[in-house]
Design a protein around this motif. Structure first.
Motif, PDB file in Angstrom:
ATOM      1  N   ALA A   1       0.864  -1.277   0.038  1.00 35.05           N
ATOM      2  CA  ALA A   1       0.128  -0.094  -0.010  1.00 35.05           C
ATOM      3  C   ALA A   1       0.825   1.208   0.149  1.00 35.05           C
ATOM      4  O   ALA A   1       1.704   1.290   0.909  1.00 35.05           O
ATOM      5  CB  ALA A   1      -0.769  -0.112   1.386  1.00 35.05           C
ATOM      6  N   LEU A   2       0.716   2.256  -0.849  1.00 37.57           N
ATOM      7  CA  LEU A   2       1.288   3.452  -1.078  1.00 37.57           C
ATOM      8  C   LEU A   2       0.439   4.484  -0.441  1.00 37.57           C
ATOM      9  O   LEU A   2      -0.708   4.691  -1.001  1.00 37.57           O
ATOM     10  CB  LEU A   2       2.002   3.750  -2.190  1.00 37.57           C
ATOM     11  CG  LEU A   2       2.917   4.888  -2.230  1.00 37.57           C
ATOM     12  CD1 LEU A   2       4.144   4.764  -3.445  1.00 37.57           C
ATOM     13  CD2 LEU A   2       2.067   6.277  -2.524  1.00 37.57           C
ATOM     14  N   ILE A   3       0.877   5.156   0.606  1.00 39.00           N
ATOM     15  CA  ILE A   3      -0.120   6.168   1.326  1.00 39.00           C
ATOM     16  C   ILE A   3       0.646   7.627   1.323  1.00 39.00           C
ATOM     17  O   ILE A   3       1.694   7.841   1.654  1.00 39.00           O
ATOM     18  CB  ILE A   3      -0.336   5.773   2.761  1.00 39.00           C
ATOM     19  CG1 ILE A   3      -1.118   4.454   2.639  1.00 39.00           C
ATOM     20  CG2 ILE A   3      -1.085   6.917   3.295  1.00 39.00           C
ATOM     21  CD1 ILE A   3      -0.758   3.661   4.219  1.00 39.00           C
ATOM     22  N   THR A   4       0.179   8.469   0.653  1.00 45.98           N
ATOM     23  CA  THR A   4       0.228   9.863   0.677  1.00 45.98           C
ATOM     24  C   THR A   4      -0.166  10.759   1.884  1.00 45.98           C
ATOM     25  O   THR A   4      -1.258  10.244   2.392  1.00 45.98           O
ATOM     26  CB  THR A   4       0.194  10.529  -0.770  1.00 45.98           C
ATOM     27  OG1 THR A   4      -1.306  11.110  -0.487  1.00 45.98           O
ATOM     28  CG2 THR A   4       0.652  10.084  -2.090  1.00 45.98           C
ATOM     29  N   GLY A   5       0.687  11.461   2.364  1.00 47.98           N
ATOM     30  CA  GLY A   5       0.254  12.331   3.543  1.00 47.98           C
ATOM     31  C   GLY A   5       0.204  11.373   4.691  1.00 47.98           C
ATOM     32  O   GLY A   5      -0.824  11.611   5.458  1.00 47.98           O
ATOM     33  N   ALA A   6       1.235  10.496   4.884  1.00 47.21           N
ATOM     34  CA  ALA A   6       1.148   9.586   5.819  1.00 47.21           C
ATOM     35  C   ALA A   6       1.907  10.094   7.146  1.00 47.21           C
ATOM     36  O   ALA A   6       2.117   9.228   8.202  1.00 47.21           O
ATOM     37  CB  ALA A   6       1.914   8.156   5.451  1.00 47.21           C
ATOM     38  N   SER A   7       2.495  11.067   7.247  1.00 47.62           N
ATOM     39  CA  SER A   7       2.970  11.631   8.329  1.00 47.62           C
ATOM     40  C   SER A   7       2.143  12.219   9.525  1.00 47.62           C
ATOM     41  O   SER A   7       2.643  12.307  10.638  1.00 47.62           O
ATOM     42  CB  SER A   7       4.135  12.701   8.094  1.00 47.62           C
ATOM     43  OG  SER A   7       3.345  13.858   7.583  1.00 47.62           O
ATOM     44  N   SER A   8       0.717  12.257   9.167  1.00 47.79           N
ATOM     45  CA  SER A   8       0.044  12.476  10.514  1.00 47.79           C
ATOM     46  C   SER A   8      -1.432  12.227   9.951  1.00 47.79           C
ATOM     47  O   SER A   8      -1.718  11.779   8.869  1.00 47.79           O
ATOM     48  CB  SER A   8      -0.067  14.098  10.826  1.00 47.79           C
ATOM     49  OG  SER A   8      -0.311  14.761   9.631  1.00 47.79           O
ATOM     50  N   GLY A   9      -2.411  12.427  11.091  1.00 47.29           N
ATOM     51  CA  GLY A   9      -3.876  12.315  10.729  1.00 47.29           C
ATOM     52  C   GLY A   9      -4.464  11.010  10.133  1.00 47.29           C
ATOM     53  O   GLY A   9      -4.003   9.972  10.245  1.00 47.29           O
ATOM     54  N   ILE A  10      -5.311  11.425   9.097  1.00 48.33           N
ATOM     55  CA  ILE A  10      -6.053  10.266   8.202  1.00 48.33           C
ATOM     56  C   ILE A  10      -4.805   9.310   7.622  1.00 48.33           C
ATOM     57  O   ILE A  10      -4.921   8.090   7.656  1.00 48.33           O
ATOM     58  CB  ILE A  10      -6.861  10.811   7.428  1.00 48.33           C
ATOM     59  CG1 ILE A  10      -7.999  11.495   8.128  1.00 48.33           C
ATOM     60  CG2 ILE A  10      -7.374   9.698   6.320  1.00 48.33           C
ATOM     61  CD1 ILE A  10      -8.975  12.591   7.206  1.00 48.33           C
TER      62      ILE A  10
ATOM     63  N   ASN B   1      -4.410   8.158  -2.006  1.00 51.65           N
ATOM     64  CA  ASN B   1      -4.130   9.794  -2.251  1.00 51.65           C
ATOM     65  C   ASN B   1      -4.707  10.591  -1.194  1.00 51.65           C
ATOM     66  O   ASN B   1      -5.727  10.928  -1.518  1.00 51.65           O
ATOM     67  CB  ASN B   1      -4.714   9.977  -3.679  1.00 51.65           C
ATOM     68  CG  ASN B   1      -3.911   9.423  -4.911  1.00 51.65           C
ATOM     69  OD1 ASN B   1      -2.635   9.668  -4.800  1.00 51.65           O
ATOM     70  ND2 ASN B   1      -4.748   8.597  -5.789  1.00 51.65           N
ATOM     71  N   ASN B   2      -3.913  10.753  -0.267  1.00 50.57           N
ATOM     72  CA  ASN B   2      -4.746  11.501   1.044  1.00 50.57           C
ATOM     73  C   ASN B   2      -3.835  12.753   1.350  1.00 50.57           C
ATOM     74  O   ASN B   2      -4.591  13.615   1.772  1.00 50.57           O
ATOM     75  CB  ASN B   2      -4.341  10.824   2.307  1.00 50.57           C
ATOM     76  CG  ASN B   2      -4.416  11.200   3.568  1.00 50.57           C
ATOM     77  OD1 ASN B   2      -5.576  11.604   4.023  1.00 50.57           O
ATOM     78  ND2 ASN B   2      -3.368  11.577   4.250  1.00 50.57           N
ATOM     79  N   ALA B   3      -2.629  13.137   0.822  1.00 47.81           N
ATOM     80  CA  ALA B   3      -1.962  14.459   1.001  1.00 47.81           C
ATOM     81  C   ALA B   3      -2.955  15.444   0.786  1.00 47.81           C
ATOM     82  O   ALA B   3      -3.567  15.689  -0.224  1.00 47.81           O
ATOM     83  CB  ALA B   3      -0.705  14.569   0.384  1.00 47.81           C
TER      84      ALA B   3
ATOM     85  N   ASN C   1      -9.192   8.221  -2.967  1.00 46.92           N
ATOM     86  CA  ASN C   1      -8.877   9.642  -3.364  1.00 46.92           C
ATOM     87  C   ASN C   1      -9.726  10.410  -2.113  1.00 46.92           C
ATOM     88  O   ASN C   1     -10.825  10.438  -2.072  1.00 46.92           O
ATOM     89  CB  ASN C   1      -9.291  10.252  -4.524  1.00 46.92           C
ATOM     90  CG  ASN C   1      -8.574   9.517  -5.926  1.00 46.92           C
ATOM     91  OD1 ASN C   1      -7.302   9.147  -5.458  1.00 46.92           O
ATOM     92  ND2 ASN C   1      -9.352   9.260  -6.575  1.00 46.92           N
ATOM     93  N   VAL C   2      -8.766  11.081  -1.242  1.00 43.33           N
ATOM     94  CA  VAL C   2      -9.463  11.699   0.043  1.00 43.33           C
ATOM     95  C   VAL C   2     -10.053  13.042  -0.499  1.00 43.33           C
ATOM     96  O   VAL C   2      -8.987  13.862  -0.772  1.00 43.33           O
ATOM     97  CB  VAL C   2      -8.652  11.912   1.282  1.00 43.33           C
ATOM     98  CG1 VAL C   2      -9.161  12.412   2.412  1.00 43.33           C
ATOM     99  CG2 VAL C   2      -8.061  10.205   1.685  1.00 43.33           C
TER     100      VAL C   2
END
Ligand SMILES: NC(=O)c1ccc[n+]([C@@H]2O[C@H](COP(=O)([O-])OP(=O)(O)OC[C@H]3O[C@@H](n4cnc5c(N)ncnc54)[C@H](OP(=O)(O)O)[C@@H]3O)[C@@H](O)[C@H]2O)c1
Length: 316
Positions: free
Chosen positions: A53-62, A133-135, A183-184
């Motif tokens: 799983a590749l997750i963007t914006g993974a440094s916090s929150g959702i 795609n969460n960032a 896509n968040v």
């Protein structure tokens, strides 16, 4: 009974029928969603070896919460965001707790060359199961007086990066006949919000993109979802404006619930996932309201903002 009464009765019966028909269709829709949610999609079946799983914006929150829930389910992870130390410490914790492989890939997704680097990593993955795609970030203030570079950076992170990464991920997913892209977006995709024009525009673009892609991907085994959370307790609101600080407690969601809801809705193959009954109702009625309602609420909100000027949501 005269002709007028007869016509009135017929009219009322027709409305009852329409109402009943709509009620049955809505009931069947929710029943189907409920039933589908009870079954795990092939993506999650134990006999399938969990992939990456590749997750963007993974440094916090959702994003960090997606990392925790997917690591718990056995997926190896690639974590993307700008703050390397945050990613490293989350990666270390998840490796120790769940025994999965976690790679840290720092990148600023407002920069095309850094998005291209992440896209190249994605395209080369043989067993990509999830692209999240969460960032994202918010900025508040009237568009006319805004810093245009900041607005465009938001469009790059929310829209350009999502399109490029999704395009890089899909061919291999389609080849394998499995995979999911989330896509968040936001519930704000469905409502105009003064002071957040670019945010609303970019999140609406994500919903339109995802819904269309969802129809393109029918029958391929690859799922795509626009996750539309309402107020969620994360770092997003660290520099929140007055209206958001005053949102009542019941309006807030936890990242745990938001991500669990998203993953359950992937099982039901829902194109749009809205965690929380209240927010689902808000999204449900959005398309039915006349523009005059939006104008009235918008005018009241603008008056509130002018009475107590907002602090600006800063881009880290
Ligand atoms: N919280 C809410 O109420 C809410 C409601 C609806 C939708 N959302 C959406 O949910 C998503 C996640 O937000 P959150 O609530 O979890 O907020 P958050 O805790 O602030 O997380 C945002 C994430 O995005 C990353 N990010 C921001 N700009 C980036 C850039 N240029 N390049 C790479 N990564 C970047 C941040 O990492 P770095 O700073 O380390 O780069 C961080 O990991 C966003 O898309 C947001 O619009 C949030």
């Amino acid at each position: 009974m005269d002709v007028k009464d007869d016509n009135d009765n017929r009219g009322q019966t027709a409305w009852w029928r329409v109402g009943l028909g709509l009620g049955v269709v809505t009931g069947l829709h929710f029943l189907r969603r409920w039933w589908a949610r009870r079954r795990l999609p092939p993506l999650f079946k134990a006999r399938d070896r969990a992939g990456v799983a590749l997750i963007t914006g993974a440094s916090s929150g959702i994003g960090a919460e997606y990392a925790r829930q997917l690591a718990r389910a056995g997926y190896d992870l690639i974590l993307v965001a700008r703050r390397r130390e945050r990613l490293e410490s989350l990666a270390e914790a998840l490796r120790a707790e769940h025994g999965v492989m976690v790679e840290v890939l720092p990148a600023d997704l407002s920069l095309p060359e850094e998005v291209a680097r992440v896209a190249a990593r994605l395209a080369g993955l043989p067993a990509l199961d999830f692209l999240i795609n969460n960032a994202g970030f918010g900025r508040s203030g009237d568009f006319a007086g805004s810093d245009i570079e900041g607005q465009l950076a938001m469009a790059h992170v929310h829209v350009d990066a999502t399109l490029r990464l999704t395009r890089a991920a899909l061919p291999r997913m389609l080849e394998r006949g499995r995979g999911a892209v989330v896509n968040v977006a936001s519930v704000m995709a469905f409502y105009p919000l003064p002071g957040s024009a670019t945010y609303v525009a970019t999140k609406s673009a994500l919903v339109g993109f995802t819904r269309s892609l969802h129809t393109e991907l029918q029958g391929t085994g690859v799922r795509v979802q626009a996750l539309c959370p309402g107020f969620t307790r994360t770092e997003f609101h660290d520099a929140a404006d007055m209206a958001i600080r005053q949102a009542p407690g019941f309006a807030w969601l936890s990242p745990e619930k938001v991500v669990a809801h998203s993953l359950r809705d992937l099982a039901a193959d829902a194109a749009v996932s809205v965690p929380g009954m209240g927010y689902a109702a808000l999204v449900g009625v959005a398309g039915l309201l006349p523009q005059a309602v939006f104008d009235g609420v918008g005018a009241a909100y603008t008056a509130l903002r002018r009475a107590e000027p907002m602090r600006v949501w800063t881009q880290r």
